[in-house]
Design an enzyme around this catalytic site. Structure first.
Site, PDB file in Angstrom:
ATOM      1  CB  CYS A  71      -0.862  -0.036   1.265  1.00  0.00           C
ATOM      2  SG  CYS A  71      -1.892   1.411   1.492  1.00  0.00           S
ATOM      3  CB  CYS A 181      -2.711   3.933  -5.643  1.00  0.00           C
ATOM      4  SG  CYS A 181      -4.056   3.102  -4.758  1.00  0.00           S
TER       5      CYS A 181
HETATM    6  N1  DGL Z   1      -3.788   0.500  -2.159  1.00  0.00           N
HETATM    7  C1  DGL Z   1      -3.491   1.675  -1.479  1.00  0.00           C
HETATM    8  C2  DGL Z   1      -2.300   2.421  -2.009  1.00  0.00           C
HETATM    9  O1  DGL Z   1      -1.468   1.791  -2.609  1.00  0.00           O
HETATM   10  C3  DGL Z   1      -4.460   2.329  -0.585  1.00  0.00           C
HETATM   11  C4  DGL Z   1      -5.563   3.048  -1.218  1.00  0.00           C
HETATM   12  C5  DGL Z   1      -6.554   3.566  -0.200  1.00  0.00           C
HETATM   13  O2  DGL Z   1      -6.923   2.791   0.680  1.00  0.00           O
HETATM   14  O3  DGL Z   1      -6.951   4.742  -0.308  1.00  0.00           O
HETATM   15  O4  DGL Z   1      -2.147   3.588  -1.814  1.00  0.00           O
END
Ligand code: DGL
Length: 250
Positions: A71, A181
């Protein structure tokens, strides 16, 4: 044999796990989606920190040898604190701006990420360290996280949101787009349809798995294991996540 844990606010980190499974099919994996609390990208740093520490406390009790914080948002906010607290290797995500800057066409890159990742100092520092201040534009695609969490990976609403988001971009000035993301990786096919063919689409997934491989000893006894899935500490059947893997396997 110790396990490898992958953790994201929701389904995005599966795109990173998918890469790990291709390269290291003989590891034993846990995947933790904090779906009750997704998205992280619109939350405060304090809220994200509290959520992440709670999950990591849970994961380190599962006999893991390393943690992939799959993440970008959580990595931006809390990876330093995690590394101070826990002794296992913790691998985070970094938007693929470095590879973007190495493209021979030498044009700008569009870094797409959550609101929080774009606002964090970590991204600013990365850009400054690469001397890339004039070559990076930022674009929040926060809503893609909610689309993905609803298993809505294509269709007219996604299409309209992305075309609206890209409407002001003069693509002639760019040679790449960075998916900063992990949720955004699911939307690569639709993004591809909406941008000119000269634009490279980059993500950090391969780089992250490479870092992970450098930090762990691999399982070499030839066994494979079913993945253990959790949704905010509740065990989940693999079938719940099957649509994501189906999409990534296309
Ligand atoms: N998958 C996430 C990232 O890489 C988080 C996105 C979220 O929960 O807003 O930033």
């Amino acid at each position: 044999m110790k396990k490898l844990a992958f953790f994201d606010s929701g389904l995005g980190g599966l795109t990173v796990l998918h890469e790990a499974l291709k390269q290291m099919p003989q590891e034993q994996y846990i995947y933790f989606a904090d779906s009750d609390h997704a998205p992280y990208g619109t939350k405060s740093s304090a809220a994200i920190k509290a959520l992440v520490f709670d999950v990591v406390d849970f994961l380190v009790q599962q006999d893991i040898k390393a943690l992939v914080l799959a993440c970008n948002t959580a990595t931006s906010v809390v990876i330093k604190d995690l590394r101070q607290q826990y002794s296992i290797p913790i691998i985070g995500m970094e938007p693929a701006i470095k590879p973007a800057m190495e493209l021979p066409s030498n044009k700008k890159t569009l870094v797409c990420a959550t609101e929080k990742t774009l606002a964090e100092n970590k991204l600013q520092l990365l850009i400054e360290n690469l001397n890339a201040t004039d070559k990076v534009e930022r674009l929040s695609l926060q809503k893609l996280v909610s689309f993905a969490e609803n298993f809505e990976f294509k269709g007219s609403k996604v299409h309209a949101y992305l075309s609206q988001s890209f409407s002001k971009i003069n693509w002639a000035e760019f040679d790449s787009i960075v998916l900063g993301c992990t949720h955004f990786v699911y939307f690569k096919p639709i993004i591809k349809q909406l941008i000119p063919p000269h634009i490279h689409i980059l993500d950090g997934n391969k780089g992250t798995i490479k870092h992970l491989q450098d930090r762990i000893s691999l399982n070499t006894n030839g066994e494979t294991f079913p993945i253990e899935f959790f949704s905010s500490k509740k065990p989940m059947p693999a079938t719940h996540f099957a649509p994501c893997f189906n999409l990534l396997n296309q």
